[in-house]
Design a protein around this motif. Structure first.
Motif, PDB file in Angstrom:
ATOM      1  N   ARG A   1       3.594   6.119  -5.490  1.00 36.83           N
ATOM      2  CA  ARG A   1       3.422   6.258  -6.939  1.00 36.83           C
ATOM      3  C   ARG A   1       2.380   7.314  -7.265  1.00 36.83           C
ATOM      4  N   GLN A   2       1.266   7.315  -6.511  1.00 36.74           N
ATOM      5  CA  GLN A   2       0.234   8.317  -6.755  1.00 36.74           C
ATOM      6  C   GLN A   2       0.774   9.734  -6.565  1.00 36.74           C
TER       7      GLN A   2
ATOM      8  N   ARG B   1       0.831  -1.203   0.000  1.00 36.76           N
ATOM      9  CA  ARG B   1       0.000   0.000   0.000  1.00 36.76           C
ATOM     10  C   ARG B   1       0.867   1.255   0.000  1.00 36.76           C
TER      11      ARG B   1
ATOM     12  N   CYS C   1      11.479   4.055  -3.981  1.00 29.63           N
ATOM     13  CA  CYS C   1      10.446   5.078  -3.760  1.00 29.63           C
ATOM     14  C   CYS C   1      10.866   6.139  -2.753  1.00 29.63           C
TER      15      CYS C   1
ATOM     16  N   ARG D   1       3.754   1.644  -1.403  1.00 33.01           N
ATOM     17  CA  ARG D   1       4.277   1.845  -2.765  1.00 33.01           C
ATOM     18  C   ARG D   1       3.223   2.479  -3.666  1.00 33.01           C
ATOM     19  N   ARG D   2       1.983   2.019  -3.547  1.00 33.78           N
ATOM     20  CA  ARG D   2       0.925   2.586  -4.386  1.00 33.78           C
ATOM     21  C   ARG D   2       0.724   4.070  -4.085  1.00 33.78           C
TER      22      ARG D   2
END
Length: 535
Positions: free
Chosen positions: A355-356, A349, A396, A351-352
């Motif tokens: 990315r957003q 979660r 990230c 990482r998502r």
């Protein structure tokens, strides 16, 4: 000392402590030297807590509070199970229908160490003195407008607004009554090296490194189980560690003791070589996120950081399992806690969310973390988390760690100097209000930014519409309605992530047999008067 198979793990320092425990010349192998008891039957209690003042109006450190709890009394106390019990007060306050006036009846037949009778006038003198010169005067001043005697043994408090936790506030050891006779000339200045109260011990002598306590023969309650105490302060953790093992010290408090040495003493207690007492976990470690400046003004990034914190592994590696992971700003033992309010570790979660926010695809977020360089566990935490992020989310986010002496860091908190900093907090009395208001309180706000108040002073600068009204409402309530509102406040805060709870710190104390196992009260202080040496 070997390394864990996980490349980011720190070296396990526990074997070093075990080696010290077994090879110290004071120990005689892995056992403890059986030192002869003090000829006068006194006990020696040691810690790393330097005490600069014994005046309740000037005291604020753990060591000073521990000392005051032995030589002073409070109107109320919190027992080991967290229950409120009257001490110098007789029963709970009688509160007016509008919640703005509270009357307390006081115990009769109590005398101060100098023979002065304890009565309403003495209690009013103490509270007014604390309001005038107390370093923590806000504890009382933010809630109480005035205090007066309404009888020889009855006082009346006029409140600024209804406050449901008033008895818990009056359990704060800073409010221990003082003899008006002894403090008449010090009603508006601190008396740092002398104390005249009503507690089970008298302070016979005082310096910042040693305090001598004798049982008070005129004590109104249960007399101490020992013949007196010598409280010692040593600045070196290894010296304290060795002094307990050699028999120079009967009881050792864990405060500021190195974590590997605490772990070694814990293992010794498990083997029956020491007697260990553990108090309520009322100190929290947490991260403050700067919410009004880039990059963490982006709520997605704050949430991503929240999912990036592996509390379980950090607790095992840094505190050797002595500190429990925490996902709540209020210690779980207090009413109003919400134990799982903050999210647990979830790198997927995280990482998502990174990315957003525009990271992970060839762009790495450089996140500066400040730790207090004079606190060893802070540095261990920073290096452990840095290595964990490098392994699990290195494409990230990159943690840039920087150490700073704690006093310097505290001075710069309110300037918005730290995007991310590790801090700790322990309430002055055990109540949820004493954890949430110091972090979330705001006197002037603009949208989601706190311009002035506790939130700004703590370095997060976070605010939310209606939050201050919720905090005020929770302070006026009691029972289940209050708990529900406090939990709602935490749930709302957890969604915004201006702070990330990290771990809980429980105080520990170790006694050499045949001294009894130390016991703690519900405020996190050792009950020194119960310590005794078996015959």
């Amino acid at each position: 000392m070997g390394r864990s198979r996980r490349p980011w793990a720190l070296r396990n320092t526990a074997p070093l402590a075990s080696l010290l425990f077994c090879l110290s010349p004071l120990l005689g192998g892995c056992g403890l030297i059986a030192a002869p008891p003090s000829p006068d039957g006194r006990l020696v209690v040691a810690s790393k807590n330097r005490i600069d003042t014994v005046d309740p109006a000037g005291a604020y450190t753990f060591g000073a509070m521990q000392l005051l709890s032995a030589i002073g009394d409070t109107l109320y106390a919190i027992d080991a199970k967290g229950r409120l019990e009257p001490r110098l007060a007789l029963g709970l306050p009688r509160v007016s229908p509008d919640g703005l006036t509270a009357r307390l009846s006081l115990r009769r037949g109590v005398r101060f160490h100098d023979g002065t009778p304890f009565d309403a006038a003495a209690m009013v003198f103490t509270l007014q003195r604390f309001l005038a010169i107390g370093k923590l005067s806000y504890l009382l001043g933010d809630r109480v407008a005035s205090v007066r005697a309404t009888g020889s043994h009855e006082i009346e408090l006029t409140l600024k607004r209804p406050y449901g936790a008033l008895p818990r506030l009056l359990s704060a050891v800073n409010l221990t009554p003082l003899s008006p006779t002894a403090y008449q000339k010090s009603s508006r200045r601190l008396l740092n090296n002398r104390f005249v109260g009503t507690g089970p011990y008298r302070l016979v002598s005082f310096s910042d490194q040693k305090q001598r306590l004798d049982p008070f023969g005129g004590y109104w309650g249960q007399r101490p189980a020992n013949r007196g105490l010598d409280l010692l302060t040593l600045s070196n953790s290894t010296a304290l560690f060795g002094a307990l093992q050699s028999g120079e010290v009967d009881v050792l408090l864990s405060t500021s003791l190195e974590i590997d040495q605490q772990a070694a003493l814990h293992r010794a207690a498990q083997r029956g070589r020491l007697r260990e007492g553990k108090g309520p976990a009322l100190e929290i470690g947490y991260l403050t996120l700067l919410t009004d400046q880039p990059p963490l003004n982006d709520p997605r990034l704050r949430q991503a950081v929240a999912y990036s914190l592996d509390r379980g592994t950090i607790s095992r590696r840094v505190s050797l399992g002595l500190r429990d992971p925490l996902r709540d700003l209020v210690p779980p033992s207090l009413p109003g806690a919400l134990p799982h309010a903050w999210p647990s570790y979830n790198p997927g979660r995280a990482r998502r969310l990174y990315r957003q926010a525009g990271y992970c695809n060839g762009k790495v977020l450089n996140l500066p973390l400040t730790f207090r360089s004079n606190i060893p566990t802070d540095r261990l935490f920073a290096l452990t988390w840095q290595a964990q992020l490098r392994q699990d989310l290195g494409d990230c986010v990159r943690l840039e760690v920087n150490g700073m002496e704690s006093t310097t860091a505290y001075r710069q908190l309110g300037d918005g100097a730290f995007p991310l900093i590790l801090l700790d907090w322990m309430g002055d009395f055990p109540d949820a209000d004493n954890y949430l208001v110091p972090l979330l309180g705001c006197d002037q706000e603009q949208g989601n930014r706190c311009l002035k108040g506790a939130s700004a002073a703590s370095g997060s600068f976070w605010a939310a519409p209606g939050l201050q009204e919720q905090l005020r409402q929770s302070a006026a309530l009691q029972g289940r309605p209050r708990v529900a509102l406090l939990q709602g406040i935490q749930h709302r805060t957890a969604r915004a992530n201006p702070y990330l709870p990290l771990w809980l710190v429980a105080p520990r104390a170790w006694a050499r047999p045949p001294v009894s196992r130390p016991r703690y009260d519900g405020s996190g202080r050792v009950l020194l008067q119960e310590l005794r040496r078996a015959r």
